[in-house]
Design a protein around this motif. Sequence first.
Motif, PDB file in Angstrom:
ATOM      1  N   UNK A   1      40.780  50.512  38.865  1.00  0.00           N
ATOM      2  CA  UNK A   1      39.840  49.538  38.323  1.00  0.00           C
ATOM      3  C   UNK A   1      40.549  48.566  37.393  1.00  0.00           C
ATOM      4  N   UNK A   2      40.509  47.279  37.716  1.00  0.00           N
ATOM      5  CA  UNK A   2      41.034  46.253  36.811  1.00  0.00           C
ATOM      6  C   UNK A   2      40.012  45.151  36.672  1.00  0.00           C
ATOM      7  N   UNK A   3      39.883  44.646  35.462  1.00  0.00           N
ATOM      8  CA  UNK A   3      38.953  43.559  35.189  1.00  0.00           C
ATOM      9  C   UNK A   3      39.718  42.248  35.225  1.00  0.00           C
ATOM     10  N   UNK A   4      39.321  41.369  36.121  1.00  0.00           N
ATOM     11  CA  UNK A   4      40.000  40.089  36.268  1.00  0.00           C
ATOM     12  C   UNK A   4      39.020  38.943  36.012  1.00  0.00           C
ATOM     13  N   UNK A   5      38.326  39.055  34.865  1.00  0.00           N
ATOM     14  CA  UNK A   5      37.442  37.976  34.447  1.00  0.00           C
ATOM     15  C   UNK A   5      35.981  38.193  34.740  1.00  0.00           C
ATOM     16  N   UNK A   6      35.548  39.460  34.807  1.00  0.00           N
ATOM     17  CA  UNK A   6      34.149  39.743  35.145  1.00  0.00           C
ATOM     18  C   UNK A   6      33.174  39.297  34.064  1.00  0.00           C
ATOM     19  N   UNK A   7      33.640  39.234  32.824  1.00  0.00           N
ATOM     20  CA  UNK A   7      32.738  38.936  31.723  1.00  0.00           C
ATOM     21  C   UNK A   7      31.909  40.125  31.286  1.00  0.00           C
ATOM     22  N   UNK A   8      32.254  41.318  31.772  1.00  0.00           N
ATOM     23  CA  UNK A   8      31.514  42.544  31.430  1.00  0.00           C
ATOM     24  C   UNK A   8      32.504  43.526  30.804  1.00  0.00           C
ATOM     25  N   UNK A   9      32.815  43.398  29.526  1.00  0.00           N
ATOM     26  CA  UNK A   9      33.824  44.261  28.905  1.00  0.00           C
ATOM     27  C   UNK A   9      33.417  45.723  28.906  1.00  0.00           C
ATOM     28  N   UNK A  10      34.340  46.568  29.321  1.00  0.00           N
ATOM     29  CA  UNK A  10      34.097  48.004  29.318  1.00  0.00           C
ATOM     30  C   UNK A  10      33.351  48.541  30.521  1.00  0.00           C
TER      31      UNK A  10
END
Length: 545
Positions: free
Chosen positions: A257-266
């Motif tokens: 799982x990597x966040x690449x700008x989803x705007x949903x921290x955590x």
Amino acid sequence: MSSLGLQATGAALEAVDRHVPTLVEDRVASRLAQKDHTLWGPAAEEEASQRLGWMDLIEDSRALLPQIEQLRRELQNEGITRIVLAGMGGSSLAPEVIAATAGRELTVLDSTDPEMVGNVLAADIQQTALVVSSKSGSTVETDSQRRVFEQAFTDAGLTAGRHMIVVTDPGSPLEQTATEAGYRQVFTADPTVGGRYSALTAFGLVPTGLAGVDVAALLDDAEEAMEMLRDDDVDNLGLQLGAALGGTTPLRNKLIFSDEGSGIPGFADWAEQLIAESTGKEGTGVLPVVVHAGDPETQSPLAEAADLLQVRLVAGPEDRDDEESLEPRTGDHAIEVFGSLGAQLILWEFATAVAGRLLGINPFDQPDVESAKAAARGLLDSPAEQSPADRTLNGMDLRGPADIIDAEDLASVLRGVAQAVPADGYLSIQVYLDRLGMAEVEQLRPALASLAGRPVTFGWGPRFLHSTGQYHKGGPAHGVVLQITADSDTDLEIPGRPFTFGTLIAAQAAGDASVLREAGLTVVQVHLTDRRAGVAELLGAVSSA
């Protein structure tokens, strides 16, 4: 609602193409919407029949909103502006991501570390309201936090009950305790919704609504997404995501799982608990590995391992500067998902239930979570003197296999831990420290992933025991565990209990280590006599390794 979308590539796309037509033919979506408890086989029917309330909770959740708003106004008028949430697992992870996404302050207390509890306790007690969140009310961490806060409010000259709010199941011991003690308000939730599926119930809405989040908008987004998820259609994103999560062949059982700008921290931390605890059992399951974009697990050659599937949380088209960002990457095996928080919460819950059907397991139980709890209770009820460490190195007490811990220096010990991970395995770093005050220890994760050439998870104890802890014990026994504990300069009594927070967290760590060894995992324990100096030394050692 922001748009909700998904793109699958490589093995994920193959799984979608292979399984979704059958899922449509079997009417899985509409049967799930109708709470058909037979979807996961005879062995799961009894549990599933009591755990599908999340499929139609929107109306009941909306009924809570006036009560939450009225209580929020009352608290503000009394100068009570700081909301602290005492909860574990699903009771804390969903509220944390909801508040963070909305930019609202919510202090989540999901630890028994005496320094973390003490620091949260010491800040603005006069302006604090405590939300005690537990389905059963008997969770030892949450009960201990409730007790110490009640005492602190009283010691500050306050009427403790006026600062205490409860979220629980109807008829639970916690509801009885709160009523008898005169707590300010008790919210009860649908008992047919399991903890990790409870994000859109009172467990997710009460603490975040009190913190000022627009939870009505959250429900609007979820309701719109649910309309799509009910359809037996090949374009159903819940069926597609469930097929990609649980239907790859051979199973890609590590989800990076990597966040690449989803705007949903955590969000990945919430999904980690949902997926790991729902699927990790009977020797199978999928393990979420939460990383940052650019970490080793997202880069060649590790990213191309045959048991890994990339999961990227990305911005929706309307929020994206680069329209090419969703173009398939060469050799990619990935799922890319975008959408608003409310929509994604219900999407991932739905998809996890679908993945459970494909994996042939019951996604609603957690049979191995109790083992660590039982081991900890045994140590608290009958304390035994701690056996001597296998080795002391640089002021750290080490326990584990001699071929790892007898290395010449700390860097070599850490290298040995990384090299012990099997070719199809993973390393789990489990840290029983103050997660709010010692976040720098998380730097160990990418460094050890580089050393191991394998995925590395990071869990704060004891909160991960209510999350990935199920997978560690119930999933494939191919993990290596690095457990880090520490002495504390301070300790805290727990009113009405014969043990302190320091004793409790030590018992939880020792109990889990024992259960993990019995489950066949390699466990290396590192105990720091000076936590801050010890963490700095560990970080220095892993860099030199």
